[in-house]
Write a protein that holds these residues in place. Structure first.
Motif, short mmCIF file in Angstrom:
data_model
loop_
_atom_site.label_atom_id
_atom_site.label_comp_id
_atom_site.label_asym_id
_atom_site.label_seq_id
_atom_site.Cartn_x
_atom_site.Cartn_y
_atom_site.Cartn_z
N LYS A 196 0.68 -1.18 0.03
CA LYS A 196 0.14 0.11 0.07
C LYS A 196 0.81 1.25 -0.10
CE LYS A 196 -3.16 2.40 3.19
NZ LYS A 196 -4.16 2.88 2.40
N ILE A 197 1.79 1.19 0.77
CA ILE A 197 2.79 2.51 1.01
C ILE A 197 3.64 2.84 -0.33
CG2 ILE A 197 4.67 3.55 2.18
CD1 ILE A 197 3.87 2.09 4.86
N TYR A 198 4.08 1.83 -0.74
CA TYR A 198 5.07 2.12 -1.85
C TYR A 198 4.29 2.40 -3.31
CZ TYR A 198 9.46 1.00 0.23
OH TYR A 198 10.52 1.01 1.29
N GLU A 199 3.19 1.57 -3.12
CA GLU A 199 2.12 2.03 -4.62
C GLU A 199 1.73 3.28 -4.48
OE1 GLU A 199 -0.89 -1.00 -4.74
OE2 GLU A 199 0.52 -2.39 -4.75
N GLU A 200 1.36 3.91 -3.35
CA GLU A 200 0.87 5.23 -3.08
C GLU A 200 2.18 6.38 -3.29
OE1 GLU A 200 -0.95 5.66 0.62
OE2 GLU A 200 -2.75 4.65 0.15
#
Length: 623
Positions: A196-200
């Motif tokens: 979630k973090i790296y995609e965002e």
């Protein structure tokens, strides 16, 4: 103001300044200045066109790349380092401290995952406490793949498939016999959060199916404490629910049912069933297992070895032998073809003595195996794509069809059956079960509370199959099938052939098959069980003649009635099994009496309810 906006502002102001100074130059330069302007415009147009093409190609790849684009996105996320400060609070992991925060700046996705997973050690297990673990056999947990289209002989008949209750249908875990290694649910949450973090942050989306209930990461704002100052917080799943799921599945998979003197095997030398002694079983308490699992997770005991709570279930010392009897028997008659009869005999021998535990499914193809010359099977007439061919094992469908009728009359559940493409001759149409290696199978399940056994034999052009077990039908209750033809289907248009024998062909047909239940000899119910469609045979004529030969019609009928396998007889035969197969139920003789021949084939301690089907006319080749 963004970096791109600031660069754009500086770029435009510079161009304006240079343009201002170049104004007098262009005025003094005349045509040369205009030619330079045209060259610049042309170059700018070419560059713009190239940029548009590049964007279009990228868009196409982005939308149509499928697995390639997704893989590329995952690789980008995994390798690209975080360029800004991103704080992750992982204090939910027991033992990590109240102010456990990781800054992802300078870390790629893979490295970040390793750092977070290094903060704990996971090796939680649930141990099987069955005292008779050495003799316990794990159930077969099958995963049904997408069904492939059946090919080969008789793959065009009507299919009948029944879904039965499977206690393992909802099993998703795969424990070992001795222990269950509990999945690392903390690692799963870490992976979801980092994705979630790296995609965002990288602005890349992956078309990944995730469980929204497990994606518990929430963006934090307005922070005052150390934990709240983090941009993201790792939250652990509600383990009570997961613990219950794991425990309930273990209780099903590891359950060891007691054995109460059921049949265990067949002594082929004596022809007698061998009964096993009683054995204790073991039953697990899923609620207590779940309670222990949830507590270990809450306490942070990630290396706990949990002993599964259970209790011994006593097996009955009283043998079930006195309850066993022949539940049903069915007999069909074969042809004079020696090769075909040998195939029938080998198939019957292969299923003879099969024992099925309660809930176990029988597969004809699995039990008999591939029909090969090395096993003694020979080539006999068979249908493949509507053509009569010589196939190794031709004739074995008579065994599967005989078995199906015995299984039905025993009150057991057929789970998969396919009818022949063309009408059979050795059973009434609608009562057949075709099989072919790599193609159709015949399967049924033992839905009784005790083990059952199969007796199958061939002798003197007669195939007999019996089901032996503790009856599932009430005393005095009997099931039977009655079939009647309800429609003739239109005959296909004649086809021209250049060689071979012309045929008149046959019409297709539709048969309705009824389940008839009797109680103490009186009919108590009659219900439509299934409807079967059979294809007709296409008429043929020799090129230049325009009509088929009546002399060869009977030969076509003879082979055409065979379904998967058929053995054509001499042309000119007036009475064939195909014509017999077209007769209605009233034209078939069905008896329910023990015969001397059947008694000789089956153990003396069996009570044989012997159902013999004999068609009018001479028996012929059929499969």
């Amino acid at each position: 103001m963004s970096h791109s906006t600031r660069n754009y502002d500086r770029r435009t102001s510079g161009e304006h300044y240079r343009g201002g100074r170049g104004g007098s130059g262009r005025r003094s330069g005349g045509r040369k200045g205009r030619r330079n302007d045209r060259g610049i415009f042309i170059l700018a147009g070419v560059l713009a066109a190239l940029i548009i093409v590049a964007i279009a190609i990228a868009a196409v790849k982005g939308h149509g790349g499928g697995e390639t684009s997704e893989t590329s996105a995952e690789e980008t996320i995994s390798k690209e380092k975080m360029a800004v400060d991103v704080l992750v609070d992982y204090s939910a992991i027991k033992g990590s401290g109240d102010k456990a925060v990781l800054n992802l700046k300078g870390l790629d996705r893979e490295t970040a995952g390793k750092k977070l997973k290094e903060t704990y050690s996971w090796s939680m297990k649930v141990l099987n406490t069955n005292p008779d673990l050495d003799n316990f056999k794990m159930p077969t947990i099958s995963r049904k793949a997408e069904a492939e289209k059946e090919t080969g002989a008789d793959s065009e008949g009507t299919v009948y498939e029944v879904e039965v209750d499977d206690p393992l249908a909802n099993v998703t875990i795969m424990p070992e016999k001795e222990q269950f290694e509990v999945p690392d649910v903390i690692g799963e949450e870490i992976d979801l959060l980092l994705d979630k973090i790296y995609e965002e942050k990288l602005g890349i989306r992956i078309n990944r199916t995730t469980d929204a209930a497990l994606a518990t990461a929430e963006l934090q704002s307005g922070a005052e404490t150390a934990a709240q100052e983090a941009d993201y917080t790792l939250e652990l799943p509600e383990f009570n629910k997961l613990a219950k799921e794991y425990a309930s599945q273990l209780a099903v998979i590891w359950e060891d049912k007691p054995k109460n003197g059921d049949i265990a095997s067949l002594n082929k030398e004596t022809g007698k069933w061998v009964f096993g002694g009683f054995e204790d079983g073991y039953r697990f308490n899923s609620d207590k297992i779940a309670e222990k699992l949830a507590k270990a997770m809450k306490d942070g005991d990630y290396s706990a070895e949990i002993k599964a709570d259970g209790e011994v279930v006593s097996g009955s010392a009283a043998s079930s032998k006195d309850k066993y009897k022949t539940m049903a028997t069915f007999t069909t008659h074969t042809t004079a073809n020696e090769v075909r009869n040998k195939n029938v005999k080998l198939a019957a021998q292969a299923i003879d003595g099969t024992v099925l535990r309660p809930g176990e499914e029988f597969s004809f193809n699995t039990t008999v195996g591939e029909r090969t010359e090395a096993k003694g099977f020979g080539a006999a007439g068979a249908y493949n794509n509507g053509e009569v061919v010589q196939e190794i094992g031709g004739g074995v469908c008579q065994v599967s069809s005989t078995l199906f009728n015995a299984v039905f009359r025993a009150g057991l559940t057929t789970t998969y059956r396919r009818s022949h493409t063309f009408e059979p001759s050795y059973v009434t149409p609608g009562m057949d079960a075709t099989v072919s290696w790599g193609g159709p199978d015949y399967r049924f399940v033992n839905n009784s509370d005790h083990a059952i056994g199969i007796r199958a034999s061939y002798s003197d052009r007669t195939c007999t199959v019996s089901i032996y077990g503790v009856p599932v039908l009430e005393d005095g209750e009997k099931w039977s099938l009655e079939s009647k033809k309800v429609k003739d289907l239109p005959m296909a248009e004649p086809q021209e052939i250049t060689t071979g024998t012309p045929t008149k062909g046959t019409a297709g047909s539709v048969w309705e098959v009824y389940k008839v239940v009797t109680k103490d000899g009186k009919e108590s119910s009659r219900k439509l069980d299934h409807t079967t469609n059979y294809k007709g045979h296409t008429p043929t004529f020799l090129k230049g003649t325009g009509e088929s030969s009546s002399e060869s019609e009977s030969a076509e009928n003879e082979s055409g009635s065979a379904g998967e396998t058929a053995e054509p007889t001499a042309p000119g035969s007036e009475t064939t099994a195909a014509s017999a197969a077209h007769s209605t139920e009233s034209e078939h003789k069905t008896t329910a009496a023990a015969t001397t021949e059947a008694e000789a084939k089956h153990p003396a301690d069996e009570t044989t309810a012997h159902a013999v089907v004999q068609h009018a006319g001479a028996p012929t080749a059929a499969n």
